[in-house]
Design an enzyme around this catalytic site. Sequence first.
Site, short mmCIF file in Angstrom:
data_model
loop_
_atom_site.label_atom_id
_atom_site.label_comp_id
_atom_site.label_asym_id
_atom_site.label_seq_id
_atom_site.Cartn_x
_atom_site.Cartn_y
_atom_site.Cartn_z
N ASP A 113 10.68 -26.95 4.17
CA ASP A 113 11.62 -25.85 4.40
C ASP A 113 11.91 -25.69 5.89
OD1 ASP A 113 11.64 -25.21 1.66
OD2 ASP A 113 9.78 -24.06 1.88
N THR A 159 -3.25 -27.46 -11.83
CA THR A 159 -2.42 -26.64 -12.71
C THR A 159 -1.49 -27.54 -13.50
OG1 THR A 159 -0.63 -26.35 -11.11
CG2 THR A 159 -2.45 -24.80 -10.97
N GLY A 190 -4.03 -22.32 -9.85
CA GLY A 190 -4.99 -22.33 -10.94
C GLY A 190 -6.00 -21.21 -10.91
N VAL A 211 -0.06 -16.95 -10.35
CA VAL A 211 1.22 -17.10 -11.04
C VAL A 211 0.99 -16.83 -12.53
CG1 VAL A 211 3.23 -18.56 -11.41
CG2 VAL A 211 1.88 -18.83 -9.32
N MET A 287 7.80 29.45 -8.80
CA MET A 287 7.17 30.44 -7.95
C MET A 287 7.45 31.82 -8.56
SD MET A 287 6.74 27.76 -6.16
CE MET A 287 5.75 28.17 -4.73
N CYS A 441 -2.93 25.03 1.99
CA CYS A 441 -2.10 25.47 0.86
C CYS A 441 -1.41 24.29 0.20
CB CYS A 441 -1.05 26.47 1.33
SG CYS A 441 -1.71 27.93 2.17
#
Length: 512
Positions: A113, A159, A190, A211, A287, A441
């Site tokens: 890549d 795999t 795997g 995967v 409220m 609060c």
Amino acid sequence: TLVDVSGPNVVLHFFIWETRMCSNGIDYSLYLVTDRKVLNSGNDLYTIIEEAIKGGVTIVQLREKEMETKDFVLEAQKIKKLTQRHGVPLIINDRVDVALAIDADGVHLGDDDMPPAIARKLLGPNKIIGLTIRDEMSAIAAQKAHFVDYFGTEAIFATPTKSYEDGPMGLSTLKRVVEVSHTPVVAIGGINVSNAEEVMTTANPSGLAVVSAIIASPDPRSAASQLRDIIEISHGRDLFSWNLTKKIIEAMELIRKNRPLVHHITNLVTMSDVADVTLAIGASPIMAHAIEEVAEITSKSGVLALNPGTISADWMNSMRASCQIAKLNGVPIILDPVGIGASQYRNESFRSLIAEFHPTIIKGNGGEIATLDGQANQMKGVDSASTSSQSDIDMIRRVSSSHGVIVSMTGSIDRASDGHQVISVNIEGSPRLPAITGSGCLITAITAAFLAVIPHDPLTAALGGLAVMRIAAQMIDVESFGPATFRIKLLDAISNISPSHLSRYANFTCEK
């Protein structure tokens, strides 16, 4: 930095747990890589990713080797909205153009890549870049260039979807890569529930990428959860703390799914903030304090939250009327006895509410809980004077046991107790919290939302409220602004808090 936590093992566990986080705060623990080829028939990738994230996935890589660019971009935009909502980074496999088009969190690159240096120039300094490496030598070479944020390995185990000229990478090579690398290493190939512990024990990578173990699972959430358990324990996280964190995550999801109605009879000073924070956590506030309607409102609510900070006789009458209906209808009650030690009237009024109606949770600061413990006045107006850590632990246990309620107590370290266990919340929070009016609060309001969905487990509800506030405060960069801006950003952080944030930051200790 974690301070004032009893016991050397606690500090050690926290330190080990933190070391898996990389310098830019990314948690690579459980890394999901998508693959349509292993999807079961009829399954939807979007749904599987969402379920996997709910199960504990911390980062997602979208991989589409055969999809046309337009379709890839459209799909990536949809998935990004999902991951963004859950606070999980989205990485695009290979395609820098797609990552740029959707403003993804980063890309993962392989040998064939775009070079990492060019990708970094295009993506800028703040995006995540991952790189596949073969062995320790390729890891050392890639580190020298300083363009890569993490390494993904070649397949550790064989795999069925890959062919190997020299066989899979194996655990011994993975271990050497981890040893020579100061860059986070994510193991892939795997890996599943049956071998994940072996991978973590042998090599201790920063994370596991999976995967098929999740994508092909009939229950991706459960598959992810089992893997995440293995990873967390291997990274030194305390099992008690992790199991409690998962319970809080599940409760928060119920809040956002069911939007329970929270009846607040609260003080005039923070009424608007309390309503806003109730909405932010995912619940629905009402409220109502008029005597003419409070009983009806309480009967329709999931929880009754009492915060009589601006006390009056009329409001006390309304609280009593609401408590009576709450008890008849099984509606849980949380009481925040604001400034109980500041006056005789407050002291007598709040004690009478507790004695008559036995609220599910009492939430207060150290001074308020000390007053309930019968100690000399520990209050400065409605603020608390400080006490020592061990005395706090003993005191909260006594008050919880003697009153038969869950006690949630804020302080330098927040704690909750059921009269037997005392659990400390080891989350840093922010030094700004004490500088804003009504932070306690807000905790009461968040706790009320938790209590509405898990009334059977009020201790977890109390700890959920404390943890959410601390984590939200910790998420805010406080260096460049003052308390007014902090208040606004705190509301945003509570609204945006995700299961990923809770699983990353929540840490609890059961005290002796």
